[in-house]
Design a protein around this motif. Structure first.
Motif, PDB file in Angstrom:
ATOM      1  N   UNK A 254       0.788  -1.225   0.000  1.00 22.33           N
ATOM      2  CA  UNK A 254       0.000   0.000   0.000  1.00 22.33           C
ATOM      3  C   UNK A 254       0.821   1.275   0.000  1.00 22.33           C
ATOM      4  N   UNK A 255       2.141   1.170   0.113  1.00 22.86           N
ATOM      5  CA  UNK A 255       2.987   2.358   0.148  1.00 22.86           C
ATOM      6  C   UNK A 255       3.390   2.829  -1.236  1.00 22.86           C
ATOM      7  N   UNK A 256       4.245   3.850  -1.288  1.00 23.41           N
ATOM      8  CA  UNK A 256       4.775   4.406  -2.538  1.00 23.41           C
ATOM      9  C   UNK A 256       3.644   4.707  -3.514  1.00 23.41           C
ATOM     10  N   UNK A 257       2.706   5.546  -3.093  1.00 22.69           N
ATOM     11  CA  UNK A 257       1.530   5.851  -3.906  1.00 22.69           C
ATOM     12  C   UNK A 257       1.906   6.797  -5.044  1.00 22.69           C
ATOM     13  N   UNK A 258       1.452   6.456  -6.248  1.00 22.64           N
ATOM     14  CA  UNK A 258       1.693   7.267  -7.437  1.00 22.64           C
ATOM     15  C   UNK A 258       0.364   7.501  -8.143  1.00 22.64           C
ATOM     16  N   UNK A 259      -0.055   8.738  -8.196  1.00 19.23           N
ATOM     17  CA  UNK A 259      -1.376   9.043  -8.748  1.00 19.23           C
ATOM     18  C   UNK A 259      -1.322   9.139 -10.264  1.00 19.23           C
TER      19      UNK A 259
END
Length: 338
Positions: A254-259
Motif C-alpha cells: 500500500x505504500x509508494x503511492x503514485x497518482x
C-alpha cells in the motif's frame, strides 16, 4: 547494452582489461553562473565528455576527480558532493567499471574566460547549455549526465547502471478509478493528457525513451493535482484544462503511492528547458495504445492503465476514443487547443 548505444571501440576495452581490480573513474559536473556545462571534446573518439579521468592506485574517487580537473583544465578546485555512482556493466567494456560523478563549484567569469584544454588528449573545451550539450554526448554518457543534472536539482545521490537510474523492480498494484486512501502521501503524480483528437502527450529524451508528463512531489505541493500541474508545466510547458482522477499505483503493502490523472490539454507552449535539468524534452501526441507500447514497464503492464485513462477521459471529459495508430510530433513553437 542498450540498442541505442554505439559499440565501444577496442581501445577502451583493452585499457580496462589491463587495470587491476575494478577500474574506477571520476568526473566533475562544472557549471558557469548561467548554468552552462563545461564539456570537453576529446577529439580521439566521438561525443563530448566531462572533465575527469581514471583513479590511480591508492587514490580515492574525489581525489581522482580533483586531480583530473587540474590536469585537464589547469583548475585546482574543491570537489563538491557526490551526485551519482555510475556502473558500466561488463557488456560495454568487457568488465564492470565504476564512475563517480561529483558536483563542482560554480566557475567565475574569469575562470570561464581562461578555460583551455591542457591535456594532450583533449581537443577543445566548451561551455554549453544542457540543451546544446546533451545531444552531443554519446548515448551512455548523455544519460549519465542527464541523471546527474536531476540529482543536482533534487539534492539526491543516485545509483546509475549503464546510464539509467537503478530502481529495483516492484510489482506495483494498479487501482483503477479508486480514490487515493486518506492520509497516504503521494510521492509522484503523472497524467494521461489528451488533445482534442484523443491522443495523449508523451515527453521524450535524446535516446527515444518516453514518459508520461509528471514527476515527484515537492514540499510546496498541496496535493497530487498541484504536483501534476507544476510538473507538466516544467517538463512540457503544458497548460491543463478539465482534469479527473484515473487511479493510482501502490506497492503491494500500500505504500509508494503514485497518482494518475486524465486531463484535456488547453495548450502546449514553446519548447522550453526543464528547470530541474536544463534539458528540453521532446513532445509527441500518440494514441493511448501506442503510448502503452512506448512507455517503460512493458505493454501488458501499461495497457490497463492506458485503456482506463481513455475510457474515463471519454466519459468525464468528452475526449473522443481514437483507435488508429497516429502520431503527431508537437512543433517547437507549441500549439493551442482551447
Amino acid at each position: 547494452m542498450s540498442g541505442n548505444d554505439e559499440p565501444v571501440s577496442q581501445g577502451p576495452i583493452d585499457y580496462h582489461a589491463t587495470s587491476p581490480g575494478m577500474p574506477v573513474a571520476a568526473s566533475v559536473l562544472l557549471r558557469d553562473r548561467h548554468g552552462g556545462l563545461v564539456v570537453l571534446d576529446p577529439g580521439r573518439k566521438p561525443g563530448l565528455g566531462l572533465p575527469g579521468g581514471t583513479a590511480e592506485p591508492g587514490e580515492a574517487p574525489h581525489e581522482a576527480a580533483r586531480r583530473a580537473v587540474r590536469e585537464v583544465l589547469a583548475l585546482d578546485l574543491t570537489v563538491g558532493r557526490l551526485l551519482a555512482v555510475c556502473t558500466s556493466m561488463a557488456g560495454a567494456y568487457g568488465r564492470v567499471v565504476l564512475d563517480f560523478l561529483f558536483d563542482g563549484p560554480t566557475l567565475t567569469d574569469e575562470q570561464v574566460a581562461a578555460l583551455v584544454p591542457v591535456d594532450a588528449g583533449s581537443h577543445a573545451v566548451y561551455v554549453l547549455t544542457p540543451d546544446q550539450a546533451l545531444p552531443r554526448f554519446a548515448g551512455r554518457t548523455r544519460r549519465r549526465v542527464s541523471v546527474a543534472l536531476e540529482a543536482y536539482a533534487s539534492g539526491a545521490c543516485l545509483y546509475v547502471v549503464d546510464g539509467r537510474e537503478y530502481r529495483p523492480a516492484k510489482e506495483r498494484v494498479w487501482h483503477e478509478d479508486e480514490p487515493i486512501p486518506a492520509g497516504a502521501p503521494v510521492r509522484r503524480a503523472a497524467g494521461w493528457l489528451f488533445d482534442p483528437e484523443g491522443r495523449v502527450l508523451l515527453v521524450g529524451d535524446p535516446d527515444d525513451g518516453y514518459a508520461l508528463p509528471g514527476g515527484g512531489a515537492e514540499p510546496e505541493d498541496v496535493d497530487a493535482l498541484a504536483t501534476l500541474t507544476r510538473e507538466v508545466a516544467e517538463e512540457a510547458n503544458a497548460v491543463l484544462g478539465k482534469t479527473t482522477h484515473v487511479g493510482y499505483l501502490s506497492d503491494p503493502d500500500g505504500g509508494d503511492v503514485r497518482s494518475r490523472s486524465a486531463a484535456r490539454i488547453a495548450s502546449l507552449g514553446p519548447l522550453a528547458p526543464d528547470p530541474a535539468t536544463g534539458w528540453s524534452w521532446s513532445r509527441a501526441l500518440v494514441t493511448p495504445r501506442r503510448a502503452a507500447a512506448l512507455l517503460g514497464g512493458g505493454y501488458e503492464a501499461r495497457l490497463p492503465q492506458a485503456l482506463a485513462a481513455q475510457r474515463i477521459a471519454h466519459e468525464r471529459l468528452g475526449v473522443p476514443i481514437l483507435d488508429d495508430d497516429s502520431r503527431v510530433d508537437v512543433p517547437p513553437e507549441g500549439v493551442t487547443f482551447e
